[in-house]
Motif scaffolding. Structure first.
Motif, PDB file in Angstrom:
ATOM      1  N   UNK A 193      24.226  48.313  40.279  1.00 13.10           N
ATOM      2  CA  UNK A 193      24.514  49.561  39.573  1.00 13.10           C
ATOM      3  C   UNK A 193      25.926  49.501  39.019  1.00 13.10           C
ATOM      4  N   UNK A 194      26.272  50.531  38.241  1.00 12.81           N
ATOM      5  CA  UNK A 194      27.638  50.596  37.715  1.00 12.81           C
ATOM      6  C   UNK A 194      28.649  50.714  38.850  1.00 12.81           C
ATOM      7  N   UNK A 195      28.288  51.404  39.933  1.00 15.16           N
ATOM      8  CA  UNK A 195      29.196  51.509  41.077  1.00 15.16           C
ATOM      9  C   UNK A 195      29.468  50.141  41.693  1.00 15.16           C
ATOM     10  N   UNK A 196      28.409  49.326  41.814  1.00 17.64           N
ATOM     11  CA  UNK A 196      28.568  47.991  42.388  1.00 17.64           C
ATOM     12  C   UNK A 196      29.539  47.168  41.547  1.00 17.64           C
ATOM     13  N   UNK A 197      29.313  47.131  40.244  1.00 14.99           N
ATOM     14  CA  UNK A 197      30.140  46.296  39.371  1.00 14.99           C
ATOM     15  C   UNK A 197      31.562  46.833  39.264  1.00 14.99           C
ATOM     16  N   UNK A 198      31.729  48.145  39.291  1.00 15.15           N
ATOM     17  CA  UNK A 198      33.075  48.702  39.264  1.00 15.15           C
ATOM     18  C   UNK A 198      33.838  48.283  40.516  1.00 15.15           C
ATOM     19  N   UNK A 199      33.170  48.364  41.675  1.00 12.31           N
ATOM     20  CA  UNK A 199      33.804  47.981  42.932  1.00 12.31           C
ATOM     21  C   UNK A 199      34.218  46.521  42.927  1.00 12.31           C
ATOM     22  N   UNK A 200      33.402  45.669  42.298  1.00 12.02           N
ATOM     23  CA  UNK A 200      33.691  44.230  42.256  1.00 12.02           C
ATOM     24  C   UNK A 200      34.810  43.924  41.262  1.00 12.02           C
ATOM     25  N   UNK A 201      34.774  44.548  40.078  1.00 14.48           N
ATOM     26  CA  UNK A 201      35.665  44.145  38.985  1.00 14.48           C
ATOM     27  C   UNK A 201      36.997  44.889  38.948  1.00 14.48           C
ATOM     28  N   UNK A 202      37.001  46.149  39.274  1.00  9.10           N
ATOM     29  CA  UNK A 202      38.208  46.949  39.067  1.00  9.10           C
ATOM     30  C   UNK A 202      39.418  46.496  39.887  1.00  9.10           C
ATOM     31  N   UNK A 203      39.254  45.939  41.107  1.00  4.45           N
ATOM     32  CA  UNK A 203      40.433  45.453  41.824  1.00  4.45           C
ATOM     33  C   UNK A 203      41.182  44.337  41.101  1.00  4.45           C
ATOM     34  N   UNK A 204      40.518  43.651  40.182  1.00  2.00           N
ATOM     35  CA  UNK A 204      41.154  42.523  39.497  1.00  2.00           C
ATOM     36  C   UNK A 204      41.767  42.954  38.173  1.00  2.00           C
ATOM     37  N   UNK A 205      41.119  43.852  37.483  1.00  2.00           N
ATOM     38  CA  UNK A 205      41.625  44.365  36.211  1.00  2.00           C
ATOM     39  C   UNK A 205      41.005  45.707  35.921  1.00  2.00           C
ATOM     40  N   UNK A 206      41.748  46.590  35.307  1.00  2.00           N
ATOM     41  CA  UNK A 206      41.274  47.950  35.073  1.00  2.00           C
ATOM     42  C   UNK A 206      40.029  47.953  34.186  1.00  2.00           C
ATOM     43  N   UNK A 207      38.932  48.544  34.689  1.00  2.00           N
ATOM     44  CA  UNK A 207      37.656  48.594  33.977  1.00  2.00           C
ATOM     45  C   UNK A 207      37.553  49.888  33.193  1.00  2.00           C
ATOM     46  N   UNK A 208      37.174  49.787  31.912  1.00  2.00           N
ATOM     47  CA  UNK A 208      37.006  50.962  31.067  1.00  2.00           C
ATOM     48  C   UNK A 208      35.554  51.402  30.961  1.00  2.00           C
ATOM     49  N   UNK A 231      40.370  37.900  31.397  1.00  2.00           N
ATOM     50  CA  UNK A 231      40.569  36.497  31.752  1.00  2.00           C
ATOM     51  C   UNK A 231      40.728  36.331  33.259  1.00  2.00           C
ATOM     52  N   UNK A 232      41.501  37.232  33.869  1.00  2.00           N
ATOM     53  CA  UNK A 232      41.696  37.154  35.320  1.00  2.00           C
ATOM     54  C   UNK A 232      40.385  37.398  36.061  1.00  2.00           C
ATOM     55  N   UNK A 233      39.606  38.368  35.594  1.00  2.00           N
ATOM     56  CA  UNK A 233      38.334  38.664  36.244  1.00  2.00           C
ATOM     57  C   UNK A 233      37.366  37.496  36.123  1.00  2.00           C
ATOM     58  N   UNK A 234      37.299  36.878  34.954  1.00  2.00           N
ATOM     59  CA  UNK A 234      36.406  35.730  34.761  1.00  2.00           C
ATOM     60  C   UNK A 234      36.797  34.585  35.678  1.00  2.00           C
ATOM     61  N   UNK A 235      38.090  34.315  35.790  1.00  2.00           N
ATOM     62  CA  UNK A 235      38.545  33.215  36.637  1.00  2.00           C
ATOM     63  C   UNK A 235      38.269  33.487  38.114  1.00  2.00           C
ATOM     64  N   UNK A 236      38.461  34.733  38.539  1.00  2.00           N
ATOM     65  CA  UNK A 236      38.332  35.052  39.960  1.00  2.00           C
ATOM     66  C   UNK A 236      36.889  35.240  40.405  1.00  2.00           C
ATOM     67  N   UNK A 237      35.998  35.673  39.504  1.00  2.00           N
ATOM     68  CA  UNK A 237      34.653  36.066  39.912  1.00  2.00           C
ATOM     69  C   UNK A 237      33.555  35.133  39.435  1.00  2.00           C
ATOM     70  N   UNK A 238      33.804  34.291  38.456  1.00  2.00           N
ATOM     71  CA  UNK A 238      32.758  33.417  37.905  1.00  2.00           C
ATOM     72  C   UNK A 238      32.276  32.443  38.970  1.00  2.00           C
ATOM     73  N   UNK A 239      31.027  32.592  39.396  1.00  2.00           N
ATOM     74  CA  UNK A 239      30.439  31.742  40.434  1.00  2.00           C
ATOM     75  C   UNK A 239      30.423  32.381  41.803  1.00  2.00           C
TER      76      UNK A 239
END
Length: 554
Positions: A193-208, A231-239
């Protein structure tokens, strides 16, 4: 529904070039790389207890991997180890399951500037494009002479058959870049859900903004505040895995430069426009949340019962700051969330549109078992062509609805939805047109594929496709015998056949079968999955196992 607006000039990417465009179905690769990757499809030994998609990748016969045990001048079958001509793209093999893009960058940047990284998580492989072929040569040569470790595990290197990783048409523009990422969620055992992805991504870079869509599996676009955050999110989360052993992220740069969200709900959210919520704030929001409140509220609500699943890289450049987020993002296990109300508040699915003479309890099991354990199946006497399927949990029902609703089977279109019933009761048992019982209990069958956490994590949840992966087949079975099996059971025959190389000690073989259409593949799987193959002088039969392949063609 949400739409996506394209436009705007892209900014400069971290590696000097923009990343490739990812189609909604699967990533674009140059033709040669497609063929090479197909050679690395899911070959495994079923007798070792593994399930499809989790076996050791098959190596391309043209590739000779660098490593201490090989030696730089090693020859195999008379071929030179450097048969593949030098290329700035390096194929990396032997990665650990927990590796992310940032690990490859940290380990390989010493060889030279890196333009782009493409992860292949389930194959434990990656493609790394250096800015110069000399850098790639240093990487391959070094790996042949001494061990090179990535995330604590030795990796192996060889030149790719491609000279570059295909990217958007303006990728050669040094000023190109994008703050929107395309996330493909592979093996989604739990709802996204959007909550799941926000929780995963927002700590690395501000999600709009976030938009989730389900076309070929589950994908999402996430718009960050800046290109640097993306760029930071892709590097930290890809894989990385969202949850342990499943929901693996494969991340590319999206082509649109901005997302347009018209409604805030489970599948889209604009965090700059909270007024888009079209329900009572508070209660409705919490009912949709799997992970609870957003990370910013962790300090306020005293989160408990959390399970650390997605460690962030310790390098501070991949986080907002040491004050903003902890080194580990903690998530509650999905089962511990009583407020879940996604697609499936019940563990029973209702399936209608079933062919009256060609479908029975066993064939329903053969198809639905790919998405979760099956407890019971019962046809409804009062509603012809309709059955109730009790599954292991509500998440299995959610996966079945996502992938099987509206597919065509034996000339009829299935409708899969959540039943109001919370259990299947064996009442009003009658005889179906084929003579079998209208009710069957599958709770104790060994053919359920999610019976343990370890077993479930090896299943790759795939939508129906025209290519089937077969395994647990005796070595004496040939292509002609499999075609004969299709004819005997009145299902379409496959048009292409591929057998994986098996170890000499292997007691079974596996491979791929391509059908003329997705519908034909679904029909063949429904009928032949778990067919008992008996061989002369054999004590026990072999259970033919089928599932949908990650390959789109052979």
């Amino acid at each position: 529904m949400s739409t996506v607006e394209a436009g705007g000039q892209r900014e400069e990417g971290e590696y000097g070039r923009a990343a490739k465009r990812l189609k909604m179905e699967e990533p674009l690769l140059e033709e040669k790389e497609d063929r090479a990757e197909d050679e690395l499809e899911e070959g495994e030994d079923s007798d070792s207890g593994s399930l499809p998609g989790n076996g050791e990748a098959e190596t391309d016969s043209r590739a000779r991997w660098s490593g201490r045990q090989f030696g730089s001048g090693r020859k195999d079958n008379g071929e030179d180890s450097h048969l593949i001509s030098p290329s700035p793209v390096v194929h990396v093999r032997g990665l650990c399951e927990a590796v992310v893009e940032a690990d490859l960058i940290d380990a390989l940047k010493k060889f030279g500037p890196i333009c782009y990284v493409m992860m292949m998580p389930f194959k434990r492989q990656a493609l790394v494009e250096f800015s110069a072929v000399e850098s790639a040569d240093r990487c391959v040569s070094c790996g042949a002479k001494e061990p090179v470790y990535i995330a604590g595990q030795q990796a192996y290197f060889n030149y790719s058959t491609s000279k570059r990783i295909t990217r958007p048409t303006n990728a050669d523009n040094p000023n190109s870049g994008n703050k929107v990422l395309l996330l493909s969620i592979q093996n989604p055992l739990y709802p996204i859900t959007t909550d799941v992805l926000y929780t995963v991504c927002n700590p690395i870079g501000s999600v709009l903004r976030i938009v989730i869509f389900k076309r070929n599996g589950i994908q999402a676009m996430v718009e960050f505040e800046s290109v640097q955050c993306a760029q930071k999110a892709k590097a930290a989360l890809n894989g990385a895995d969202i949850y342990a052993g499943c929901c693996t992220l494969k991340i590319e740069y999206a082509r649109p430069t901005r997302l347009n969200v018209i409604k805030n709900d489970n599948e889209s959210w604009d965090y700059t426009k909270p007024y888009l919520v079209r329900r009572e704030r508070g209660k409705g929001r919490q009912k949709q949340a799997i992970l609870g409140e957003h990370p910013s509220s962790y300090a306020d609500n005293g989160y408990g019962l959390a399970c650390p699943l997605l460690p962030l890289t310790s390098n501070s450049r991949y986080k907002l700051s040491s004050v903003d987020v902890p080194d580990m993002v903690s998530y509650p296990l999905p089962q511990s969330s009583p407020s879940y109300s996604g697609h499936a508040p019940s563990s029973v699915a209702m399936v209608s549109g079933l062919h009256p003479s060609k479908m029975n309890c066993t064939r329903i099991f053969n198809l639905f078992c790919l998405y979760g354990n099956i407890e019971k199946v019962k046809f409804m006497k009062s509603v012809p062509g309709t059955a109730l399927v009790e599954m292991g949990d509500e998440y299995a029902v959610d996966r079945a609805i996502t992938h099987l609703n509206s597919i065509k089977l034996f000339g009829k279109r299935l409708n899969v939805c959540v039943s109001k019933q919370h259990a299947v009761i064996p009442s009003q048992v009658f005889e179906l047109e084929d003579g079998s019982s209208s009710y069957k209990d599958f709770a104790m069958t060994r053919n359920n594929r999610f019976s343990s956490a370890g077993q479930a994590s090896k299943n790759i949840i795939q939508p129906p496709s025209a290519v089937l992966h077969y395994y647990n087949v005796p070595p004496c079975i040939s292509q002609d015998q499999l075609l004969k099996l299709c004819r005997e059971h009145d299902v379409p025959g496959f048009i292409k056949f591929k057998m994986f190389d098996a170890k000499p000690s292997s007691k079974t073989i596996s491979g791929l079968l391509e059908f003329d259409s997705k519908t034909e593949a679904v029909e063949a799987l429904t009928v032949l999955n778990h067919y008992q193959i008996r061989i002369p002088n054999g004590s026990n039969p072999y259970t033919l196992k089928l599932c949908f392949s990650t390959s789109s063609h052979l």
